[in-house]
Motif scaffolding. Structure first.
Motif, PDB file in Angstrom:
ATOM      1  N   SER A  48      41.853  22.685  42.804  1.00 26.13           N
ATOM      2  CA  SER A  48      42.799  22.964  44.071  1.00 26.13           C
ATOM      3  C   SER A  48      41.961  23.548  45.182  1.00 26.13           C
ATOM      4  N   GLY A  49      42.314  23.231  46.273  1.00 20.13           N
ATOM      5  CA  GLY A  49      41.688  24.017  47.235  1.00 20.13           C
ATOM      6  C   GLY A  49      41.473  25.223  47.255  1.00 20.13           C
ATOM      7  N   VAL A  50      42.734  26.105  46.857  1.00 23.80           N
ATOM      8  CA  VAL A  50      42.750  27.655  46.745  1.00 23.80           C
ATOM      9  C   VAL A  50      41.649  28.006  45.673  1.00 23.80           C
ATOM     10  N   LEU A  51      41.602  27.293  44.599  1.00 21.19           N
ATOM     11  CA  LEU A  51      40.549  27.661  43.733  1.00 21.19           C
ATOM     12  C   LEU A  51      39.121  27.457  43.902  1.00 21.19           C
ATOM     13  N   LYS A  52      38.786  26.449  44.796  1.00 18.80           N
ATOM     14  CA  LYS A  52      37.451  26.244  45.084  1.00 18.80           C
ATOM     15  C   LYS A  52      37.165  27.230  46.177  1.00 18.80           C
ATOM     16  N   ASN A  53      38.371  27.613  47.084  1.00 17.69           N
ATOM     17  CA  ASN A  53      37.841  28.508  48.047  1.00 17.69           C
ATOM     18  C   ASN A  53      37.672  29.785  47.492  1.00 17.69           C
ATOM     19  N   ALA A  54      38.308  30.396  46.266  1.00 14.11           N
ATOM     20  CA  ALA A  54      38.058  31.568  45.717  1.00 14.11           C
ATOM     21  C   ALA A  54      36.718  31.513  44.962  1.00 14.11           C
ATOM     22  N   LEU A  55      36.177  30.148  44.681  1.00 12.92           N
ATOM     23  CA  LEU A  55      34.730  30.240  44.062  1.00 12.92           C
ATOM     24  C   LEU A  55      33.811  30.405  45.054  1.00 12.92           C
ATOM     25  N   GLU A  56      34.111  29.723  46.347  1.00 13.46           N
ATOM     26  CA  GLU A  56      33.164  30.006  47.568  1.00 13.46           C
ATOM     27  C   GLU A  56      32.828  31.494  47.540  1.00 13.46           C
ATOM     28  N   TRP A  57      34.168  32.334  47.838  1.00 15.88           N
ATOM     29  CA  TRP A  57      33.984  33.716  48.066  1.00 15.88           C
ATOM     30  C   TRP A  57      33.010  34.297  46.953  1.00 15.88           C
ATOM     31  N   MET A  58      33.226  33.874  45.694  1.00 14.85           N
ATOM     32  CA  MET A  58      32.578  34.577  44.563  1.00 14.85           C
ATOM     33  C   MET A  58      31.117  34.251  44.455  1.00 14.85           C
ATOM     34  N   VAL A  59      30.598  33.243  45.146  1.00 19.57           N
ATOM     35  CA  VAL A  59      29.249  32.825  45.238  1.00 19.57           C
ATOM     36  C   VAL A  59      28.398  34.025  45.884  1.00 19.57           C
ATOM     37  N   GLY A  60      28.783  34.603  47.081  1.00 19.75           N
ATOM     38  CA  GLY A  60      28.141  35.546  47.546  1.00 19.75           C
ATOM     39  C   GLY A  60      27.964  36.953  47.050  1.00 19.75           C
ATOM     40  N   GLY A  61      29.217  37.161  45.969  1.00 17.62           N
ATOM     41  CA  GLY A  61      29.157  38.480  45.459  1.00 17.62           C
ATOM     42  C   GLY A  61      28.416  38.254  44.136  1.00 17.62           C
ATOM     43  N   GLY A  62      28.051  37.305  43.460  1.00 23.84           N
ATOM     44  CA  GLY A  62      27.011  37.100  42.470  1.00 23.84           C
ATOM     45  C   GLY A  62      27.876  37.681  41.173  1.00 23.84           C
ATOM     46  N   GLU A  63      28.926  38.367  41.249  1.00 26.70           N
ATOM     47  CA  GLU A  63      29.452  38.911  39.687  1.00 26.70           C
ATOM     48  C   GLU A  63      29.613  37.942  38.841  1.00 26.70           C
ATOM     49  N   ILE A  64      29.793  36.793  39.084  1.00 24.14           N
ATOM     50  CA  ILE A  64      30.039  35.657  37.962  1.00 24.14           C
ATOM     51  C   ILE A  64      28.824  35.517  37.118  1.00 24.14           C
ATOM     52  N   ALA A  65      27.809  35.812  37.648  1.00 25.98           N
ATOM     53  CA  ALA A  65      26.639  35.283  36.861  1.00 25.98           C
ATOM     54  C   ALA A  65      26.539  35.929  35.491  1.00 25.98           C
ATOM     55  N   ALA A  66      26.264  34.824  34.687  1.00 28.63           N
ATOM     56  CA  ALA A  66      26.141  35.193  32.967  1.00 28.63           C
ATOM     57  C   ALA A  66      27.626  35.610  32.377  1.00 28.63           C
ATOM     58  N   LYS A  67      28.424  35.377  33.370  1.00 28.33           N
ATOM     59  CA  LYS A  67      29.946  35.729  32.386  1.00 28.33           C
ATOM     60  C   LYS A  67      30.441  34.357  31.742  1.00 28.33           C
ATOM     61  N   PRO A  68      30.820  34.731  30.417  1.00 30.36           N
ATOM     62  CA  PRO A  68      31.501  33.564  30.061  1.00 30.36           C
ATOM     63  C   PRO A  68      33.139  33.063  30.540  1.00 30.36           C
ATOM     64  N   VAL A  69      33.018  31.801  30.868  1.00 28.13           N
ATOM     65  CA  VAL A  69      34.387  31.443  31.576  1.00 28.13           C
ATOM     66  C   VAL A  69      35.018  30.406  30.585  1.00 28.13           C
ATOM     67  N   ALA A  70      36.268  30.130  30.428  1.00 38.57           N
ATOM     68  CA  ALA A  70      36.960  29.280  29.592  1.00 38.57           C
ATOM     69  C   ALA A  70      37.788  28.591  30.736  1.00 38.57           C
ATOM     70  N   LEU A  71      37.557  27.018  30.597  1.00 44.12           N
ATOM     71  CA  LEU A  71      38.729  26.373  31.556  1.00 44.12           C
ATOM     72  C   LEU A  71      39.998  25.794  30.656  1.00 44.12           C
ATOM     73  N   VAL A  72      41.053  25.698  31.415  1.00 43.37           N
ATOM     74  CA  VAL A  72      42.319  25.180  30.952  1.00 43.37           C
ATOM     75  C   VAL A  72      42.971  24.532  32.329  1.00 43.37           C
ATOM     76  N   SER A  73      43.296  23.347  32.059  1.00 46.29           N
ATOM     77  CA  SER A  73      44.087  22.454  33.028  1.00 46.29           C
ATOM     78  C   SER A  73      45.265  21.980  32.441  1.00 46.29           C
ATOM     79  N   ALA A  74      46.483  22.174  33.231  1.00 52.54           N
ATOM     80  CA  ALA A  74      47.574  21.288  32.750  1.00 52.54           C
ATOM     81  C   ALA A  74      48.053  20.361  33.823  1.00 52.54           C
ATOM     82  N   SER A  75      48.223  19.101  33.676  1.00 51.31           N
ATOM     83  CA  SER A  75      48.521  18.127  34.439  1.00 51.31           C
ATOM     84  C   SER A  75      49.651  17.284  34.056  1.00 51.31           C
ATOM     85  N   THR A  76      50.419  16.793  35.069  1.00 54.14           N
ATOM     86  CA  THR A  76      51.773  16.104  34.571  1.00 54.14           C
ATOM     87  C   THR A  76      51.153  14.741  34.167  1.00 54.14           C
TER      88      THR A  76
END
Ligand SMILES: Cc1cc2nc3c(=O)[nH]c(=O)nc-3n(C[C@H](O)[C@H](O)[C@H](O)COP(=O)(O)O)c2cc1C
Length: 184
Positions: free
Chosen positions: A83-111
């Protein structure tokens, strides 16, 4: 062990928000799953705004990412991507750099029967470029309307899959912390 959860859907009856809420219910001490509420509060990413000092809400998101040992990212699929809102959040996270090396798990629910595969593929690629450690296990929830009813996951297999993914994410986060990858 602190996991930060974010949901890419703003819809009040969101299947993905239900999945995230269920993940919170399945998480027990000493683990903690903290949800960063409503990504819609973030302004659109603007490099000029970033340069002149990001707004408080962005600083709050970055601090939450920084304080987490790992992230659970739950996304709808819109127009073959996240979604646009999630991509937008990731764009803001790029500059902070806090996500580097953090484990991330992905889930998607769709109809749809495809279960949001394109959204997760996009997120995996982007988060990896951002330096996050996307874990190989994920959860796809196809035909979500048949498995999520009245704000509850009614499909036991989906609940079991979510429980397993939370365990896998916690293991990866513990390992990252032991390896010194997390500064939380
Ligand atoms: C504008 C729009 C585009 C969509 N595009 C896709 C798509 O490309 N692939 C897909 O699997 N589902 C697509 N869907 C269906 C969504 O997966 C479905 O609406 C889902 O329930 C959204 O997640 P939510 O319930 O968490 O809000 C789309 C829905 C909308 C409204």
């Amino acid at each position: 062990m602190r996991i930060l959860g974010v949901c890419g859907s703003l819809r009040s009856g969101s299947f993905n928000a239900t999945v995230l809420r269920t993940a919170v219910e399945l998480t027990t001490a000493p683990r903690e799953l903290v949800v960063w509420p409503d990504l819609g509060r973030l302004p659109f990413f603007d490099a000029d705004v970033e340069e002149s000092g990001p707004p408080a809400v962005v600083a709050d998101l970055r601090a939450a990412v920084g304080a987490a040992d790992g992230m659970l990212v739950v996304s709808p699929e819109y127009a073959h991507g996240t979604s646009g809102v999630l991509k937008n959040a990731l764009e803001w996270m790029v500059g902070g750099g806090e996500i580097a090396a953090k484990p991330v798990a992905l889930v998607s629910a769709s109809t749809a029967v495809t279960g949001g595969d394109n959204a997760r593929a996009w997120l995996s690629q982007t988060l990896t470029v951002m330096g996050a450690q996307v874990i190989p296990q994920d959860l796809r929830i196809p035909q979500a309307a048949r498995k999520i009813t009245d704000g509850r996951i009614t499909d036991e297999e989906t609940v079991a899959g979510l429980r397993g993914l939370l365990d896998d994410l916690a293991d990866a986060a513990a390992k990252a912390r032991a390896d010194g990858n997390s500064f939380a």
